[in-house]
Motif scaffolding. Sequence first.
Motif, mmCIF file in Angstrom:
data_model
loop_
_atom_site.group_PDB
_atom_site.id
_atom_site.type_symbol
_atom_site.label_atom_id
_atom_site.label_comp_id
_atom_site.label_asym_id
_atom_site.label_seq_id
_atom_site.Cartn_x
_atom_site.Cartn_y
_atom_site.Cartn_z
ATOM 1 N N SER A 114 15.755 16.728 3.101
ATOM 2 C CA SER A 114 15.358 15.643 2.370
ATOM 3 C C SER A 114 16.547 15.262 1.229
ATOM 4 C CB SER A 114 14.090 15.642 1.686
ATOM 5 O OG SER A 114 13.932 14.376 0.741
ATOM 6 N N PHE A 115 16.936 13.845 1.081
ATOM 7 C CA PHE A 115 17.865 13.582 0.137
ATOM 8 C C PHE A 115 17.284 13.360 -1.432
ATOM 9 C CE2 PHE A 115 19.785 12.322 4.194
ATOM 10 C CZ PHE A 115 21.325 12.469 3.627
ATOM 11 N N GLY A 116 15.870 13.525 -1.299
ATOM 12 C CA GLY A 116 15.115 13.624 -2.560
ATOM 13 C C GLY A 116 14.619 12.056 -2.787
ATOM 14 N N LEU A 117 14.466 11.702 -4.089
ATOM 15 C CA LEU A 117 13.773 10.325 -4.380
ATOM 16 C C LEU A 117 14.875 9.424 -4.788
ATOM 17 C CD1 LEU A 117 10.803 11.407 -6.452
ATOM 18 C CD2 LEU A 117 10.913 10.933 -4.144
ATOM 19 N N GLU A 118 15.978 9.637 -5.011
ATOM 20 C CA GLU A 118 17.143 8.668 -5.157
ATOM 21 C C GLU A 118 17.587 7.816 -4.217
ATOM 22 O OE1 GLU A 118 20.124 10.365 -7.857
ATOM 23 O OE2 GLU A 118 19.087 9.986 -9.680
ATOM 24 N N GLN A 174 9.871 -0.884 -11.115
ATOM 25 C CA GLN A 174 9.448 -1.565 -12.407
ATOM 26 C C GLN A 174 8.338 -1.083 -12.638
ATOM 27 O OE1 GLN A 174 11.213 -3.899 -15.151
ATOM 28 N NE2 GLN A 174 12.743 -2.443 -14.088
ATOM 29 N N MET A 175 7.193 -1.341 -11.693
ATOM 30 C CA MET A 175 5.952 -0.859 -11.840
ATOM 31 C C MET A 175 5.794 0.503 -11.958
ATOM 32 S SD MET A 175 3.976 -3.520 -9.238
ATOM 33 C CE MET A 175 4.363 -5.242 -9.307
ATOM 34 N N GLU A 179 0.709 -1.228 0.084
ATOM 35 C CA GLU A 179 0.052 0.049 0.104
ATOM 36 C C GLU A 179 0.763 1.232 0.133
ATOM 37 O OE1 GLU A 179 -2.611 -0.138 3.384
ATOM 38 O OE2 GLU A 179 -4.146 -1.640 2.236
ATOM 39 N N GLY A 180 0.181 2.373 -0.457
ATOM 40 C CA GLY A 180 1.083 3.820 -0.431
ATOM 41 C C GLY A 180 1.302 4.231 -1.611
ATOM 42 N N SER A 181 2.361 4.906 -1.761
ATOM 43 C CA SER A 181 2.730 5.428 -2.995
ATOM 44 C C SER A 181 4.205 5.277 -3.118
ATOM 45 C CB SER A 181 2.678 6.962 -2.973
ATOM 46 O OG SER A 181 3.167 7.625 -4.193
ATOM 47 N N TYR A 182 4.619 4.644 -4.171
ATOM 48 C CA TYR A 182 6.159 4.360 -4.658
ATOM 49 C C TYR A 182 6.760 5.563 -5.162
ATOM 50 C CZ TYR A 182 10.769 2.560 -6.226
ATOM 51 O OH TYR A 182 12.106 2.771 -6.508
ATOM 52 N N LYS A 183 5.897 6.320 -5.732
ATOM 53 C CA LYS A 183 6.312 7.740 -6.305
ATOM 54 C C LYS A 183 6.834 8.578 -5.477
ATOM 55 C CE LYS A 183 4.689 11.429 -8.922
ATOM 56 N NZ LYS A 183 3.611 12.052 -10.002
ATOM 57 N N HIS A 184 6.196 8.695 -4.251
ATOM 58 C CA HIS A 184 6.645 9.413 -3.071
ATOM 59 C C HIS A 184 7.370 8.759 -2.154
ATOM 60 C CE1 HIS A 184 3.091 11.611 -4.968
ATOM 61 N NE2 HIS A 184 3.615 12.547 -4.635
ATOM 62 N N VAL A 200 11.319 -3.790 -3.352
ATOM 63 C CA VAL A 200 11.454 -2.402 -4.051
ATOM 64 C C VAL A 200 11.788 -2.439 -5.516
ATOM 65 C CG1 VAL A 200 13.049 -0.600 -3.762
ATOM 66 C CG2 VAL A 200 12.474 -1.831 -1.613
ATOM 67 N N LEU A 201 12.621 -3.347 -5.925
ATOM 68 C CA LEU A 201 12.625 -3.301 -7.389
ATOM 69 C C LEU A 201 11.596 -3.772 -8.142
ATOM 70 C CD1 LEU A 201 15.843 -5.887 -7.325
ATOM 71 C CD2 LEU A 201 15.671 -3.389 -7.247
#
Length: 225
Positions: A194-198, A222-223, A162-167, A217-218
């Motif tokens: 924040s270190f950002g998304l990377e 991909q999704m 659940e949640g948001s991988y984008k965030h 995570v991988l």
Amino acid sequence: MLLFLKSSSRTVHHYPDQESGIEINNFSTDDIDHQRCCTSLTVWSKSLVFGCNGFTVIGSDGSLAYRVDNYSDNPNQIVLMDGSGNPIFTICRRKKLRLIDDNWLVYNGEVGKYCDKSSRKPIFCVKKNANILKTKKLSAIAYVYNDGISTASSKRCAYMIEGSYKHRSCQILDETGQVVAEIKRKQASTGGVSFGLEVFVLVVNAVFDPGFAMAFVLLLDQMFH
């Protein structure tokens, strides 16, 4: 910068072989961030190998815990390795005629160049939840099924995400609804920078395999990349 990394002197990943099957452990915890019951990994969505796409995962002791170095031109197959370069899981995308039917298969170890021609049986099948209506209500973004099966008859999933991988804000829940791992944004110890998304954090409960959590995570990358 991640220039100097010490190799882990112990095996970070512990997982049964193909024949022994997979045991899903249940647990009860009030706080997944509690250091005594969790493993915290720093995930950097960069490979340490020049010219490769991949990931670098650092343990809380500063050791190189996991890595992904994608040399091939096949983005639909990824091999997750431990810090010493030993393959742990292979993740393959299996396309069907319709995009919403796409799913991903997870195999133990390395299966070679062509997953679809392998005689091995996948240990898990992961399906992206196609939210066609784009509703704002929080719901599962992916489902994980045992034994590589995801059919209409297999309604019961082993894990749900659940949640948001984008965030970079996701929770992985087992079949009882308990959180076994969590993806979080990484912040500096002072100032809340924040270190950002990377660069982000993967927090894994003590009874769950960190290697398998990293495989999730991988899959999410991909999704939703």
